[in-house]
Design an enzyme around this catalytic site. Structure first.
Site, PDB file in Angstrom:
ATOM      1  N   SER A  87       0.836  -1.196   0.000  1.00  0.00           N
ATOM      2  CA  SER A  87       0.000   0.000   0.000  1.00  0.00           C
ATOM      3  C   SER A  87       0.880   1.259   0.000  1.00  0.00           C
ATOM      4  O   SER A  87       1.689   1.437  -0.902  1.00  0.00           O
ATOM      5  CB  SER A  87      -0.958  -0.044   1.197  1.00  0.00           C
ATOM      6  OG  SER A  87      -1.996   0.890   1.072  1.00  0.00           O
ATOM      7  N   ASP A 178      -0.992  13.568  14.290  1.00  0.00           N
ATOM      8  CA  ASP A 178      -1.049  14.948  13.786  1.00  0.00           C
ATOM      9  C   ASP A 178      -0.297  15.076  12.474  1.00  0.00           C
ATOM     10  O   ASP A 178      -0.779  15.684  11.501  1.00  0.00           O
ATOM     11  CB  ASP A 178      -0.456  15.925  14.811  1.00  0.00           C
ATOM     12  CG  ASP A 178      -1.312  16.072  16.050  1.00  0.00           C
ATOM     13  OD1 ASP A 178      -2.498  15.673  16.023  1.00  0.00           O
ATOM     14  OD2 ASP A 178      -0.796  16.587  17.064  1.00  0.00           O
ATOM     15  N   HIS A 237      -7.482  -5.927   0.310  1.00  0.00           N
ATOM     16  CA  HIS A 237      -6.310  -5.049   0.319  1.00  0.00           C
ATOM     17  C   HIS A 237      -5.200  -5.573   1.228  1.00  0.00           C
ATOM     18  O   HIS A 237      -4.026  -5.443   0.904  1.00  0.00           O
ATOM     19  CB  HIS A 237      -6.741  -3.653   0.769  1.00  0.00           C
ATOM     20  CG  HIS A 237      -5.643  -2.636   0.722  1.00  0.00           C
ATOM     21  ND1 HIS A 237      -4.890  -2.410  -0.412  1.00  0.00           N
ATOM     22  CD2 HIS A 237      -5.164  -1.784   1.672  1.00  0.00           C
ATOM     23  CE1 HIS A 237      -3.992  -1.459  -0.154  1.00  0.00           C
ATOM     24  NE2 HIS A 237      -4.139  -1.071   1.090  1.00  0.00           N
TER      25      HIS A 237
END
Length: 259
Positions: A87, A178, A237
């Site tokens: 991925s 973040d 996936h």
């Protein structure tokens, strides 16, 4: 500036296999595969920046992540390696192969194409933020907090691999959330670099995954002209977790042909 990545190194002889996880994953997700591969070769499994036990840092572009990985190869005195990426990690290894092809013995790309993708992780980020606010004391509580936003239990179990026991006794996320959210637009972009990687390449895709549809194959062939495409029909996936034996077999057969 590069980040000094955390890694797990089995040691051993020959050209190593370097394994790179996907978004919100870590080297720990690959433990069972590493145990199998280490009987055949040296394996180095890495934590990308803001993931696993690697440092948190601003910037999630593929050039930055590829340069982190290249710096790790230098630190480990690895001149050339077989690179396997799943991925997001697949885009990282494609980027490194474009930027420094002389360092890549072969490329294994798991269920990703060298293209930009649309945004699709809003529920996942909402669930992880819910975990941060909820400060769960155990994994049952953590799953309940995730379930408020993430319906699929398999996805929740995967996300929960990012939890660790904090100093106060509760569970905390070890992600640089973040920084990942701030860099999400870059994560959805195509790999860094230009042109094609002409070296030996294996592309594995899940037959039940939407990440590498037939419509993506012309662009994939342009970027990776030597690619051999293998479809694991019963996998989605997370094909390495859903069809581990078939995944292992495909990777082992490909690497054996490179010797």
């Amino acid at each position: 500036m590069t980040v000094e990545l955390n890694y797990q190194d089995t040691g051993g002889e020959g050209t190593p296999l370097v394994v790179v996880h996907g978004l919100l994953g870590s080297a720990d997700n690959w433990r069972s595969h590493v145990k199998q591969w280490q009987a055949l070769r040296r394996v180095v499994a890495v934590d990308l920046r803001n993931h696993g036990r690697s440092p948190h840092a601003d910037g999630m572009s593929y050039r930055e992540m590829a340069e982190d990985l290249l710096a790790l190869l230098d630190r480990l005195h690895i001149d050339r390696a077989h690179l396997l990426g799943h991925s997001m990690g697949g885009k990282v290894v494609i980027s490194l192969a474009r930027l420094a092809p002389e360092r890549v013995a072969s490329l294994i790309v798991a269920d990703i194409a060298p293209q930009a993708y649309g945004h699709g992780h809003d529920a996942v980020f909402a669930g992880l933020r819910n975990l941060e606010r909820g400060r769960p004391g155990n994994r049952r509580e953590a799953d309940e907090l995730l379930a408020e936003h993430v319906e699929e239990r398999a996805t929740r179990l995967f996300l929960a691999t990012n939890l660790e026991r904090g100093e106060n006794g509760g569970l905390t996320l070890r992600l640089g959330l973040d920084q990942i959210e701030a860099g999400y637009t870059d994560i959805m972009q195509a790999p860094a670099g230009k042109g094609a990687f002409e070296g030996p390449t294996l592309v594995l895709r899940g037959g039940r995954s939407h990440y590498v549809p037939d419509s993506a194959l012309p662009g994939l062939r342009e970027a990776l002209p030597q690619a051999r495409l293998v479809t694991l029909e019963e996998a989605g996936h997370w094909l390495h977790a859903e069809q581990p034996e078939a995944f292992q077999s495909a990777v082992n057969d490909f690497l054996a042909a490179q010797a």
